[in-house]
Motif scaffolding. Structure first.
Motif, PDB file in Angstrom:
ATOM      1  N   MET A  26      89.344  71.680  72.303  1.00 22.38           N
ATOM      2  CA  MET A  26      88.337  70.952  71.795  1.00 22.38           C
ATOM      3  C   MET A  26      88.054  69.593  72.716  1.00 22.38           C
ATOM      4  SD  MET A  26      87.170  70.524  67.954  1.00 22.38           S
ATOM      5  CE  MET A  26      85.414  69.930  67.602  1.00 22.38           C
ATOM      6  N   LEU A  27      89.211  68.809  72.965  1.00 22.49           N
ATOM      7  CA  LEU A  27      89.121  67.530  73.692  1.00 22.49           C
ATOM      8  C   LEU A  27      88.891  67.508  74.924  1.00 22.49           C
ATOM      9  CD1 LEU A  27      92.446  65.961  71.588  1.00 22.49           C
ATOM     10  CD2 LEU A  27      90.043  65.735  71.237  1.00 22.49           C
ATOM     11  N   ALA A  28      88.989  68.699  75.793  1.00 28.35           N
ATOM     12  CA  ALA A  28      88.863  68.741  77.051  1.00 28.35           C
ATOM     13  C   ALA A  28      87.355  69.265  77.384  1.00 28.35           C
ATOM     14  CB  ALA A  28      89.883  69.874  77.646  1.00 28.35           C
ATOM     15  N   LEU A  29      86.864  70.127  76.329  1.00 27.69           N
ATOM     16  CA  LEU A  29      85.436  70.890  76.577  1.00 27.69           C
ATOM     17  C   LEU A  29      84.180  69.774  77.301  1.00 27.69           C
ATOM     18  CD1 LEU A  29      85.295  73.458  73.784  1.00 27.69           C
ATOM     19  CD2 LEU A  29      85.661  73.731  76.262  1.00 27.69           C
ATOM     20  N   PRO A  30      84.005  68.765  76.351  1.00 29.93           N
ATOM     21  CA  PRO A  30      83.015  67.846  77.010  1.00 29.93           C
ATOM     22  C   PRO A  30      83.048  67.208  78.252  1.00 29.93           C
ATOM     23  CG  PRO A  30      83.520  67.159  74.649  1.00 29.93           C
ATOM     24  CD  PRO A  30      84.687  68.292  75.099  1.00 29.93           C
ATOM     25  N   VAL A  31      84.560  66.964  78.434  1.00 28.01           N
ATOM     26  CA  VAL A  31      84.806  66.417  80.110  1.00 28.01           C
ATOM     27  C   VAL A  31      84.712  67.507  81.069  1.00 28.01           C
ATOM     28  CG1 VAL A  31      86.861  65.472  81.390  1.00 28.01           C
ATOM     29  CG2 VAL A  31      86.562  65.052  78.952  1.00 28.01           C
ATOM     30  N   GLU A  32      85.418  68.855  81.089  1.00 30.28           N
ATOM     31  CA  GLU A  32      85.026  69.777  81.761  1.00 30.28           C
ATOM     32  C   GLU A  32      83.627  70.323  82.100  1.00 30.28           C
ATOM     33  OE1 GLU A  32      87.857  71.760  83.549  1.00 30.28           O
ATOM     34  OE2 GLU A  32      88.419  69.427  83.449  1.00 30.28           O
ATOM     35  N   MET A  33      82.841  70.071  80.952  1.00 33.17           N
ATOM     36  CA  MET A  33      81.338  70.449  80.695  1.00 33.17           C
ATOM     37  C   MET A  33      80.283  69.395  81.381  1.00 33.17           C
ATOM     38  SD  MET A  33      81.162  73.690  79.932  1.00 33.17           S
ATOM     39  CE  MET A  33      81.725  75.122  79.401  1.00 33.17           C
ATOM     40  N   ALA A  34      80.843  68.171  81.507  1.00 34.07           N
ATOM     41  CA  ALA A  34      80.086  67.010  81.563  1.00 34.07           C
ATOM     42  C   ALA A  34      79.121  67.134  82.926  1.00 34.07           C
ATOM     43  CB  ALA A  34      80.800  65.843  81.964  1.00 34.07           C
ATOM     44  N   LEU A 234      77.766  64.930  70.438  1.00 36.46           N
ATOM     45  CA  LEU A 234      78.269  63.649  70.064  1.00 36.46           C
ATOM     46  C   LEU A 234      78.795  63.218  71.477  1.00 36.46           C
ATOM     47  CD1 LEU A 234      79.853  64.345  66.542  1.00 36.46           C
ATOM     48  CD2 LEU A 234      78.059  62.728  67.098  1.00 36.46           C
ATOM     49  N   ILE A 235      79.889  63.789  72.034  1.00 39.51           N
ATOM     50  CA  ILE A 235      80.496  63.233  73.162  1.00 39.51           C
ATOM     51  C   ILE A 235      79.394  62.690  74.191  1.00 39.51           C
ATOM     52  CG2 ILE A 235      82.212  63.416  74.810  1.00 39.51           C
ATOM     53  CD1 ILE A 235      83.247  62.787  71.955  1.00 39.51           C
ATOM     54  N   MET A 236      78.728  63.858  74.808  1.00 42.18           N
ATOM     55  CA  MET A 236      77.744  63.829  75.695  1.00 42.18           C
ATOM     56  C   MET A 236      76.708  62.842  75.420  1.00 42.18           C
ATOM     57  SD  MET A 236      77.950  67.476  77.610  1.00 42.18           S
ATOM     58  CE  MET A 236      77.243  66.913  79.017  1.00 42.18           C
ATOM     59  N   GLY A 237      76.083  62.768  74.149  1.00 42.00           N
ATOM     60  CA  GLY A 237      75.103  61.812  73.902  1.00 42.00           C
ATOM     61  C   GLY A 237      75.649  60.376  73.628  1.00 42.00           C
ATOM     62  N   ILE A 238      76.848  60.043  73.603  1.00 44.20           N
ATOM     63  CA  ILE A 238      77.317  58.721  73.386  1.00 44.20           C
ATOM     64  C   ILE A 238      77.856  58.336  74.889  1.00 44.20           C
ATOM     65  CG2 ILE A 238      79.058  57.283  72.747  1.00 44.20           C
ATOM     66  CD1 ILE A 238      78.928  58.974  70.220  1.00 44.20           C
ATOM     67  N   GLY A 246      82.920  56.850  82.655  1.00 46.51           N
ATOM     68  CA  GLY A 246      82.236  57.725  82.223  1.00 46.51           C
ATOM     69  C   GLY A 246      82.999  59.248  82.244  1.00 46.51           C
ATOM     70  N   LEU A 247      82.247  60.207  81.759  1.00 48.96           N
ATOM     71  CA  LEU A 247      82.994  61.519  81.590  1.00 48.96           C
ATOM     72  C   LEU A 247      83.316  62.187  82.864  1.00 48.96           C
ATOM     73  CD1 LEU A 247      80.692  63.210  78.871  1.00 48.96           C
ATOM     74  CD2 LEU A 247      83.063  62.351  78.710  1.00 48.96           C
ATOM     75  N   ALA A 257      88.440  63.540  75.850  1.00 43.34           N
ATOM     76  CA  ALA A 257      86.981  63.430  75.643  1.00 43.34           C
ATOM     77  C   ALA A 257      86.874  61.896  74.784  1.00 43.34           C
ATOM     78  CB  ALA A 257      86.313  64.330  74.953  1.00 43.34           C
ATOM     79  N   VAL A 258      87.937  61.562  73.884  1.00 43.58           N
ATOM     80  CA  VAL A 258      87.718  60.410  73.312  1.00 43.58           C
ATOM     81  C   VAL A 258      88.242  59.404  73.974  1.00 43.58           C
ATOM     82  CG1 VAL A 258      88.829  59.545  71.346  1.00 43.58           C
ATOM     83  CG2 VAL A 258      88.448  61.772  71.229  1.00 43.58           C
ATOM     84  N   VAL A 259      88.947  59.341  75.105  1.00 45.04           N
ATOM     85  CA  VAL A 259      89.482  57.945  75.688  1.00 45.04           C
ATOM     86  C   VAL A 259      88.251  57.141  76.393  1.00 45.04           C
ATOM     87  CG1 VAL A 259      90.640  57.201  77.934  1.00 45.04           C
ATOM     88  CG2 VAL A 259      91.611  59.127  76.304  1.00 45.04           C
TER      89      VAL A 259
END
Length: 406
Positions: A26-34, A234-238, A246-247, A257-259
């Protein structure tokens, strides 16, 4: 009373599947999908959920054929012969070691961020194993008790993060769309929706009754989909994709994704909550994978779980990943991508399709439950997995730059 008990078992089974899926991926998804953007990422999530739900139901069909066999390797041997057994063994080892590598490096990174003056980047994975490896040595009983606390922390900090972070979303950041680049995150999505290893256990839990087991799989695999959609928003909106901190930069550095949150938040509490969520997400995944690998190696190598045997197994679990971290201590995203794009895709995606195809049409097995679709659907699922595998190979070998941002 019977209906209440039946409903309770259904919920417990669904939550077991959901808990198995939700974790470090879950922590990698927003980064890989950015680079693909929010809307394309949701489409990829749905497509992956559909595939993994389908293969989970196919594995349920096989589990009902061979009641009492709670082992993918054994079922692969019975349906595909020696080749199936060897392939399942090799894929199991590859998947578990890639996941162990991902979680050791990911947890090491969190340890370094918490104690930057005490822990160097190179030594962070070793320090993590030094402190948390003994729990794996202690065995499944202690870890299962500890895991209840860890799962409670995971859900608590997830909902707290959602509550605090919702007000920070900038809708304009969610309008980005690049369908071509959204495919970059497909391998990690396989990891994030993986749960099929416990389907034989689920079948046994429901006494091999197809209907409740089927509902548990659909509900349990569907819950992570909704959790991931909210998390992605949340992640991609922030966090912006482009620019310093950035991502995209996080992806290049192999960060979770939290870093990068600390670079764009005005409320420091959200970043702290995000760090706690990262810890619980990674540590629960780490314990689950490490104990699973310990059991698999103990069974395959015929090692008794005495103190000496458990020590040997822990060395076998942790030494290979730690040696890899000497080359690169920031392999969280790479290891997860390989685990999903190769391990999960073949072991949990393609293998159930091949087992059902061989069982139905070569061995003539007919059970009380059969997944719909027949040969056309089985072929379509297999083609989807093969296409994803080819994309993974192309991306990892750098054979083309078509998946690079303009």
């Amino acid at each position: 009373m019977y209906q209440k008990e039946h409903f309770g078992r259904l919920i417990k089974g669904a939550l077991l599947i959901a808990g198995t899926s939700i974790g470090g991926g879950m922590l990698a998804l927003p980064v890989e999908m950015a680079l693909g953007g929010f809307v394309p990422s949701i489409f990829i999530y749905f497509l992956t959920w559909w595939l993994m739900a389908s293969t989970g139901l196919l594995l349920l069909e096989v589990s009902i054929w061979f009641k009492g066999e709670a082992n993918l390797v054994t079922m692969a041997e019975k349906t595909l012969g020696t080749f199936g057994k060897v392939a399942a063994w090799a894929l199991y080892l590859f998947l578990f070691y890639m996941l162990t590598l991902a979680y050791v490096t990911g947890c090491g990174g969190l340890l370094r961020s918490a104690f930057p003056e005490l822990v160097s980047e190179a030594m962070a994975p070793f320090a993590f194993v030094f402190f948390f490896g003994p729990f794996v040595f202690a065995g499944a009983r202690l870890v299962s008790r500890l895991n209840l606390f860890m799962m409670a922390g995971l859900f608590f900090f997830y909902f707290l993060f959602v509550w605090l972070g919702a007000s920070q979303i900038q809708p304009a950041l969610l309008t980005r769309m690049d369908w071509r680049l959204s495919l970059i995150g497909l391998p990690v999505a396989f990891t994030a929706f993986a749960y099929q290893g416990i389907v034989p256990t689920i079948a046994h839990y429901f006494k091999y009754e197809p209907r409740p087991a089927r509902f548990a799989i659909l509900i349990g695999s569907g819950l992570p989909f909704f959790a991931y959609v909210v998390w992605q928003a949340l992640i991609m909106g922030i966090i912006p994709v482009d620019g310093a901190g950035g991502l995209h930069e996080a992806m290049l550095k192999g960060q979770n994704a939290v870093v990068p949150l600390k670079n764009f938040l005005h409320d420091g509490r959200i970043y702290v909550v995000g760090q706690f969520f990262s810890f619980f997400a990674l540590i629960t995944s780490f314990f689950g994978v490490a104990i699973g690998l310990q059991d698999f190696l103990a069974d395959g190598l015929k090692v008794k779980k005495t103190a000496k045997g458990r020590f040997f197994l822990c060395l076998a679990i942790f030494i290979p990943p730690l040696l890899v971290t000497l080359y690169d201590p920031n392999m969280f995203l790479i290891a997860l991508s390989l685990a999903g794009g190769v391990g999960c895709a073949l072991l949990l995606g393609l293998l159930p399709v091949l087992m059902v195809f061989s069982g139905r049409y070569r061995l003539g097995i007919k059970g009380p439950y059969q997944f719909f679709g027949g040969k056309p659907l089985l072929i379509a699922l297999a083609v989807f997995v093969v296409v994803e595998l080819l994309l993974q190979i192309v991306a990892q070998l750098g054979l083309t730059n078509w998946m690079s941002p303009a």
